[in-house]
Design an enzyme around this catalytic site. Sequence first.
Site, PDB file in Angstrom:
ATOM      1  N   SER A  35       0.792  -1.239   0.000  1.00 26.50           N
ATOM      2  CA  SER A  35       0.000   0.000   0.000  1.00 26.50           C
ATOM      3  C   SER A  35       0.816   1.277   0.000  1.00 26.50           C
ATOM      4  CB  SER A  35      -0.981   0.018   1.172  1.00 26.50           C
ATOM      5  OG  SER A  35      -1.943  -0.957   0.978  1.00 26.50           O
TER       6      SER A  35
ATOM      7  N   ASP B 186      -7.102  -0.499   2.411  1.00 28.99           N
ATOM      8  CA  ASP B 186      -5.758   0.068   2.499  1.00 28.99           C
ATOM      9  C   ASP B 186      -5.776   1.490   3.061  1.00 28.99           C
ATOM     10  OD1 ASP B 186      -5.286  -2.301   1.229  1.00 28.99           O
ATOM     11  OD2 ASP B 186      -4.855  -1.408  -0.727  1.00 28.99           O
TER      12      ASP B 186
ATOM     13  N   TYR C  46      -8.091  -8.097 -10.953  1.00 29.60           N
ATOM     14  CA  TYR C  46      -8.817  -7.548  -9.803  1.00 29.60           C
ATOM     15  C   TYR C  46     -10.229  -7.130 -10.219  1.00 29.60           C
ATOM     16  CZ  TYR C  46      -9.449  -4.760  -5.526  1.00 29.60           C
ATOM     17  OH  TYR C  46      -9.898  -4.253  -4.334  1.00 29.60           O
TER      18      TYR C  46
HETATM   19  C1  GLA Z   1      -5.815  -4.387  -2.781  1.00 32.34           C
HETATM   20  C2  GLA Z   1      -6.969  -3.389  -2.680  1.00 32.34           C
HETATM   21  C3  GLA Z   1      -7.765  -3.618  -1.391  1.00 32.34           C
HETATM   22  C4  GLA Z   1      -8.182  -5.080  -1.236  1.00 32.34           C
HETATM   23  C5  GLA Z   1      -6.989  -6.006  -1.477  1.00 32.34           C
HETATM   24  C6  GLA Z   1      -7.396  -7.457  -1.514  1.00 32.34           C
HETATM   25  O1  GLA Z   1      -4.885  -4.147  -1.770  1.00 32.34           O
HETATM   26  O2  GLA Z   1      -6.460  -2.074  -2.688  1.00 32.34           O
HETATM   27  O3  GLA Z   1      -8.877  -2.758  -1.380  1.00 32.34           O
HETATM   28  O4  GLA Z   1      -9.240  -5.381  -2.074  1.00 32.34           O
HETATM   29  O5  GLA Z   1      -6.316  -5.704  -2.697  1.00 32.34           O
HETATM   30  O6  GLA Z   1      -7.813  -7.869  -0.262  1.00 32.34           O
END
Ligand code: GLA
Length: 387
Positions: A126, A172, A221
């Site tokens: 993140s 995140d 995703y």
């Molecule tokens: C990324 C996204 C989050 C979440 C994760 C999976 O980090 O930013 O919002 O969906 O993937 O858990």
Amino acid sequence: MIDAAGIQALFATHFGHAPGMVVRAPGRVNLIGEHTDYNDGFVLPAAIDRATFIAAAPRSDRRVRVFAADLNESDEFAIDHIESSGIRPWSNYIRGMVRALLAAGHVINGADLVVSSSVPRGAGLSSSAALEVATGYVFQLLYGLNILGEELALMAQATENHFVGVNCGIMDQFIVTLGQAHHALLIDCRDLSYQAVSVPENAAIVICDSHIERSLAASAYNQRRAECEHAVEILSASLPGIKALRDVTSQQLQQHSQALPSIVLQRARHVISENERVLSGVAALRAGNVAEFGRLMNASHASMRDDYNVSIPEMDALVASAQRVSGCYGSRLTGAGFGGCTVSLVENGAVEHFRHEVAAAYLAATGRSASIYVTHAADGVGRIRPE
Ligand code: GLA
């Protein structure tokens, strides 16, 4: 690694005057609860001790000047004409946040900013949420804005969704904003209520970075999100009133499994079982049962691998090499998947042995070196200078 004094000095060298403040926003690691946030479900992340720092001073000419020290690149823009930058993609997290603040009606002016980060970029820890939240917090302090943590997190998520163009959930940005030292947060991603859960004292949170870039991540995703929505659409014919997979139990899914195409069934099974694992995991931690929590982490990885299909062989090898070490309670891929990092919970006394064993096994299995580090659950965004 960068610290408050270091970034203050960088600011003075670059802009020729002292910054008024330094803000710190951490990266995050998710202990359990993956791909549940955008299904209105539960997650259990912690903020970590790697962070993005911004040194800042106000400007009165409605311009923002930024120096990204780690990249040795600069950017400048007028706050009343913010467009996305094609040549400085890192700047879009800052541009987007400033635009979101203005769109929410906050009264701000310009700023000089120096940014530096110890959160590895693109590793699934993140770094982008840290930059967004740090930027928002800087403007909040520079201009005395009254913004709740939850609101700041939502603004950062909106920036990511609508300005940067990544359709992420709230996890995140939320943990980067509201994280608490020594704790993970159980977040209910439907109503954003949360509870702090102590991280066990006898175990270390160990992050293993595979150094594999998450190239497929964005398209996969969005596809997973669409499959989850499709599952809800089909299931709502027989389960009226459900709004998200969060509202469906494992038993109900089993009852109606015939109605779903097999891939959609797999996706739903992951999300629904993962929500259950998060809640059982929190109960286990509260009862001091770290072994049970570790077992659930392992099950979470298997579900991400076999049902959600967001792992890759190298990540499976990294997880398997961790799970084999005695003293490792559990290990799993953390974040969106397709590369990035794993998270393992390791008995304190076994950490050195773990490092050695996992590094060697990962190298033998993949020919790659992993970076392995112990992290601590840290506080969310905050001002560190002046103290
Ligand atoms: C990324 C996204 C989050 C979440 C994760 C999976 O980090 O930013 O919002 O969906 O993937 O858990």
